[in-house]
Write a protein that holds these residues in place. Structure first.
Motif, PDB file in Angstrom:
ATOM      1  N   UNK A  84     -76.578 -21.022-122.002  1.00  0.00           N
ATOM      2  CA  UNK A  84     -75.435 -21.579-122.735  1.00  0.00           C
ATOM      3  C   UNK A  84     -75.842 -22.121-124.097  1.00  0.00           C
ATOM      4  N   UNK A  85     -77.147 -22.186-124.381  1.00  0.00           N
ATOM      5  CA  UNK A  85     -77.637 -22.647-125.683  1.00  0.00           C
ATOM      6  C   UNK A  85     -77.066 -24.039-126.040  1.00  0.00           C
ATOM      7  N   UNK A  86     -77.212 -24.966-125.099  1.00  0.00           N
ATOM      8  CA  UNK A  86     -76.758 -26.333-125.341  1.00  0.00           C
ATOM      9  C   UNK A  86     -77.639 -27.017-126.378  1.00  0.00           C
ATOM     10  N   UNK A  87     -77.101 -28.066-126.977  1.00  0.00           N
ATOM     11  CA  UNK A  87     -77.917 -28.927-127.826  1.00  0.00           C
ATOM     12  C   UNK A  87     -78.907 -29.687-126.957  1.00  0.00           C
ATOM     13  N   UNK A  88     -79.942 -30.231-127.577  1.00  0.00           N
ATOM     14  CA  UNK A  88     -80.956 -30.969-126.830  1.00  0.00           C
ATOM     15  C   UNK A  88     -80.335 -32.214-126.203  1.00  0.00           C
ATOM     16  N   UNK A  89     -80.660 -32.447-124.933  1.00  0.00           N
ATOM     17  CA  UNK A  89     -80.120 -33.602-124.217  1.00  0.00           C
ATOM     18  C   UNK A  89     -80.691 -34.892-124.802  1.00  0.00           C
ATOM     19  N   UNK A  90     -79.841 -35.823-125.259  1.00  0.00           N
ATOM     20  CA  UNK A  90     -80.346 -37.083-125.824  1.00  0.00           C
ATOM     21  C   UNK A  90     -81.156 -37.867-124.796  1.00  0.00           C
ATOM     22  N   UNK A  91     -82.094 -38.667-125.274  1.00  0.00           N
ATOM     23  CA  UNK A  91     -82.962 -39.421-124.386  1.00  0.00           C
ATOM     24  C   UNK A  91     -82.263 -40.621-123.756  1.00  0.00           C
ATOM     25  N   UNK A  92     -81.243 -41.151-124.401  1.00  0.00           N
ATOM     26  CA  UNK A  92     -80.555 -42.324-123.870  1.00  0.00           C
ATOM     27  C   UNK A  92     -80.034 -42.030-122.459  1.00  0.00           C
ATOM     28  N   UNK A  93     -80.137 -42.997-121.567  1.00  0.00           N
ATOM     29  CA  UNK A  93     -79.741 -42.789-120.172  1.00  0.00           C
ATOM     30  C   UNK A  93     -78.270 -42.393-120.027  1.00  0.00           C
ATOM     31  N   UNK A  97     -74.778 -33.766-122.940  1.00  0.00           N
ATOM     32  CA  UNK A  97     -74.366 -32.628-123.765  1.00  0.00           C
ATOM     33  C   UNK A  97     -73.185 -31.952-123.082  1.00  0.00           C
ATOM     34  N   UNK A  98     -72.295 -31.412-123.874  1.00  0.00           N
ATOM     35  CA  UNK A  98     -71.194 -30.578-123.394  1.00  0.00           C
ATOM     36  C   UNK A  98     -71.270 -29.243-124.124  1.00  0.00           C
ATOM     37  N   UNK A  99     -71.088 -28.179-123.392  1.00  0.00           N
ATOM     38  CA  UNK A  99     -71.130 -26.857-123.996  1.00  0.00           C
ATOM     39  C   UNK A  99     -70.025 -25.993-123.388  1.00  0.00           C
ATOM     40  N   UNK A 100     -69.322 -25.282-124.230  1.00  0.00           N
ATOM     41  CA  UNK A 100     -68.345 -24.293-123.777  1.00  0.00           C
ATOM     42  C   UNK A 100     -68.736 -22.951-124.391  1.00  0.00           C
ATOM     43  N   UNK A 101     -68.942 -21.933-123.523  1.00  0.00           N
ATOM     44  CA  UNK A 101     -69.238 -20.575-123.982  1.00  0.00           C
ATOM     45  C   UNK A 101     -68.233 -19.621-123.343  1.00  0.00           C
ATOM     46  N   UNK A 103     -68.794 -17.685-121.014  1.00  0.00           N
ATOM     47  CA  UNK A 103     -69.095 -17.531-119.590  1.00  0.00           C
ATOM     48  C   UNK A 103     -69.096 -18.834-118.799  1.00  0.00           C
ATOM     49  N   UNK A 104     -69.172 -19.974-119.485  1.00  0.00           N
ATOM     50  CA  UNK A 104     -69.464 -21.200-118.744  1.00  0.00           C
ATOM     51  C   UNK A 104     -69.042 -22.437-119.539  1.00  0.00           C
ATOM     52  N   UNK A 105     -68.677 -23.491-118.821  1.00  0.00           N
ATOM     53  CA  UNK A 105     -68.568 -24.836-119.393  1.00  0.00           C
ATOM     54  C   UNK A 105     -69.613 -25.686-118.676  1.00  0.00           C
ATOM     55  N   UNK A 106     -70.413 -26.404-119.446  1.00  0.00           N
ATOM     56  CA  UNK A 106     -71.534 -27.119-118.831  1.00  0.00           C
ATOM     57  C   UNK A 106     -71.654 -28.533-119.387  1.00  0.00           C
ATOM     58  N   UNK A 107     -71.929 -29.469-118.488  1.00  0.00           N
ATOM     59  CA  UNK A 107     -72.246 -30.862-118.845  1.00  0.00           C
ATOM     60  C   UNK A 107     -73.631 -31.164-118.309  1.00  0.00           C
ATOM     61  N   UNK A 108     -74.508 -31.654-119.171  1.00  0.00           N
ATOM     62  CA  UNK A 108     -75.852 -32.038-118.753  1.00  0.00           C
ATOM     63  C   UNK A 108     -76.056 -33.511-119.084  1.00  0.00           C
ATOM     64  N   UNK A 109     -76.661 -34.256-118.165  1.00  0.00           N
ATOM     65  CA  UNK A 109     -76.846 -35.701-118.361  1.00  0.00           C
ATOM     66  C   UNK A 109     -77.979 -36.188-117.476  1.00  0.00           C
ATOM     67  N   UNK A 110     -78.426 -37.417-117.740  1.00  0.00           N
ATOM     68  CA  UNK A 110     -79.479 -38.042-116.934  1.00  0.00           C
ATOM     69  C   UNK A 110     -78.903 -38.815-115.756  1.00  0.00           C
ATOM     70  N   UNK A 111     -77.721 -39.407-115.950  1.00  0.00           N
ATOM     71  CA  UNK A 111     -77.178 -40.381-114.999  1.00  0.00           C
ATOM     72  C   UNK A 111     -75.712 -40.083-114.688  1.00  0.00           C
TER      73      UNK A 111
END
Length: 682
Positions: A84-93, A97-101, A103-111
């Protein structure tokens, strides 16, 4: 839709629009999530179902993200990993990141919070897509973004000492606060908490343990930390008004415990024990300890100070008591937080280091907006005498820096002077650097409601917004642990209720926005607030601006114009319509107070003159009493209209006190002046 941050509230830090769209087909969607984010995935499923009415398949596995893909005939194909070529996940807890392509909608997080905030942002993006008429509803434009907060703790104060709302409204409020990215609740129960070991304190209509459990469950679902607030010294009228506890009063005053009476600390400890039982997951307990204005007045306290010879002072008395209170909280495995004002009021900022290790400080200043011409010291506001010539209307009080002892002037100047002393200094609370040298955890406290007047219906919105902007930016610059927006419902427990909850959303939104993204421009905030919170309708902001003008110029006409704008407005959400009605009520109340003052001034002179000469046929008085009669009729209409609105989210007894106390003094004055004339008040 544009490729900037305009549709997101709060504004996001990195975002870009990309070509293409994610298509939601009739077969449905697969939502794949880690166990940590299952409640978020459930939220997403409910929302997609309501928007698109398609089948939703939820899959929980070990993936590090939430992914939404098409439900294909071949299930394995639906959940396959895609680039999905997301942006780099920020270090803050709490970063995500949110990405819409395509083929996919994606949320990536630490917490959990990161996943929740990621969904709230994606939901706003989807909402914008649904609103675009020229675009098919089932297409969501591609984008990618990364976001994180500027402040770790972004808190809001739930004050239950006055205008207490129904629990259903409290839970609704918590949900809305979560959407604003508020992550902490400072809960002040007072007599609403069902204390079992302390008779008489619990209000007859107060919360039950079940109510509190439901509220805390909602807070947990919304990713919020809860900080219970227990008054330890002052602001304890809700306890000391009862005869059972009257012996604990400082010099007979119900406002404050006597710190030398052992029963005072015992009541506090009993409260702590019961609060902890219902709040086992809370890290902090706020113990208050502000505005102990009666400190050392009773004979017992004076005797304690005399026992120390010339060495014991009110400061020693204060520290002796609050140290015991803080140590008890620490022994229960919680961290105490206390207000800071007694340290600069009693000129003992250098003694903060004597607090038990692990104690946190919360610095409050509700009129601080940055660069200031006055400083808060010794419980008063000090300015330079030069302002008497320069602009006397620009100072809050007649307290002069130049009249202070040279040692105190030097102490103030050492932290306040930024090159324009004595006319200007850094801010109203310049002591925080000294705090930081003594204690590691410091929070700031702004105010979105309840700082302006004891008989107010709506806060001065621009003052509140400037205050929250100052604190958010100052907290980031000074590396504070976070900011809590206070929202008082009474000045103290026995004073009348002020400014109901529902009037706070504009400055509260500013607190949330700037605590997340301190670089937000003021005009940008208003655009964001109108576009998202106000559903794109500029009427709310225009009405607020008219009300602000009415308050600044003391002109009732601006309030009248504001309520005319808000009459018969239609909004897409019931809660937004309720807010608009409360603003309309606020405008009418402020208009009535100004018109009552003028009308009463026009006739009150009769109370003196009538004793000097007959006034049985005075055309001026006849006209004045006719105006006053009309205002009394308007007041009755305002009370009925406002009561109807408030009954939607408050109990009848709470509504009666809140509404009927507001214009009562004007009615009494009208009745008194009527007794001195023969003109009727109908």
């Amino acid at each position: 839709m544009t490729d900037n941050n305009w549709v997101f509230f709060p504004g996001v830090k990195q975002a870009e629009r990309r070509n293409g769209s994610f298509w939601i087909n009739h077969r449905g969607l697969v939502i794949r999530s880690p166990k940590l984010a299952t409640p978020v995935a459930n939220r997403m499923a409910e929302r997609f179902q309501s928007l698109y009415n398609v089948p939703i398949l939820l899959i929980e596995d070990d993936c590090p993200y939430i992914a939404v893909t098409q439900l294909e005939l071949n299930l394995q194909e639906s959940i396959m990993d895609v680039d999905v070529q997301s942006l780099e996940l920020p270090q803050h807890l709490e970063g995500y990141t949110c990405t819409v392509t395509n083929d996919c909608m994606r949320i990536q997080a630490h917490t959990y919070r990161g996943f929740l905030y990621g969904w709230f942002t994606l939901e706003q993006w989807i909402h914008e897509a649904v609103k675009i008429k020229e675009s098919p509803k089932m297409f969501i434009p591609n984008m990618r973004l990364a976001d994180w907060p500027d402040l770790d703790l972004r808190g809001h104060h739930l004050d239950f000492k006055g205008s207490v709302p129904l629990m259903s409204y409290v839970k609704e409020t918590i949900e809305r606060l979560a959407h604003l990215r508020i992550n902490t609740l400072l809960i002040e129960y007072e007599d609403q908490f069902p204390y079992q070991s302390l008779p008489h304190i619990h209000h007859p209509n107060g919360f039950t343990q079940q109510d509190i459990s439901e509220m805390l469950a909602m807070a947990d679902k919304c990713g919020m930390e809860v900080i219970p607030f227990i008054q330890s010294l002052g602001h304890v009228d809700f306890v000391l008004k009862h005869q059972t506890y009257r012996h604990l009063c400082e010099d007979g005053l119900t406002f404050q415990y006597c710190p030398c009476h052992p029963g005072s600390l015992q009541v506090f400890k009993d409260m702590v024990d019961e609060i902890i039982t219902l709040h086992p997951n809370s890290r902090f307990i706020h113990i208050g300890a502000d505005e102990a204005v009666a400190l050392g007045r009773c004979e017992t306290c004076q005797s304690w100070m005399r026992e120390g010879g010339d060495t014991r002072t009110k400061v020693d008395l204060f520290l002796h008591y609050v140290k015991e209170a803080a140590e008890y909280v620490l022994r229960q495995g919680k961290q105490p937080i206390m207000w800071d004002d007694m340290f600069h009021s009693e000129k003992c900022v250098d003694r903060i280091s004597e607090l038990p290790e692990g104690t946190a400080l919360c610095s409050w200043s509700y009129y601080d907006m940055g660069k200031s011409n006055w400083v808060w010291w010794s419980g008063k506001y000090y300015s330079s005498k030069q302002w008497l010539v320069k602009d006397p209307g620009f100072i809050p009080q007649y307290q002069w820096l130049e009249d202070l002892p040279e040692s105190e002037q030097a102490a103030i100047r050492s932290v306040w002077d930024k090159g324009e002393y004595p006319l200007y200094g850094s801010n109203n609370i310049p002591w925080i650097q000294a705090y930081k040298e003594q204690i590691p955890i410091i929070f700031g406290a702004s105010c979105v409601r309840g700082a302006d007047h004891t008989n107010q219906w709506c806060a001065k919105q621009e003052d509140r917004i400037q205050n929250v902007i100052f604190w958010a930016k100052f907290a980031k610059e000074s590396s504070l642990s976070g900011v809590i927006s206070s929202a008082w419902t009474r000045f103290y427990s026995l004073s009348p209720s002020i400014e109901p909850w529902e009037t706070e959303w504009y400055p509260l939104s500013a607190h949330a926005c700037y605590s997340w993204h301190t670089a937000t421009m003021r005009e940008e905030f208003d655009q964001l607030w109108t576009h998202t919170f106000a559903a794109g309708d500029p009427i709310l902001l225009k009405a607020i601006q008219l009300m602000e003008k009415g308050g600044n110029l003391h002109k009732a006409q601006y309030y009248y114009a504001a309520r005319q704008l808000l009459t018969d407005c239609q909004f897409p959400h019931a809660w937004l319509h309720r807010y608009a009605e409360m603003l309309r009520s606020s405008a009418h109340f402020a208009e009535l107070t100004l018109r009552f003052e003028t009308a009463l001034r026009d006739v009150e002179w009769v109370m003196y003159v009538k004793e000097k000469q007959p006034l049985d046929n005075d055309v001026i008085l006849e006209r004045g009493f006719k105006v006053l009669t009309g205002l009394l009729g308007e007041a009755d209409h305002w009370e009925k209209y406002t009561s109807r609105i408030c009954l939607e989210w408050m109990s009848a007894p709470e509504v009666e006190e809140l509404v009927m106390s507001k214009l009562h003094s004007f009615k009494v004055r009208a009745d008194i002046v009527h007794q001195h004339s023969h003109y009727p008040l109908q």
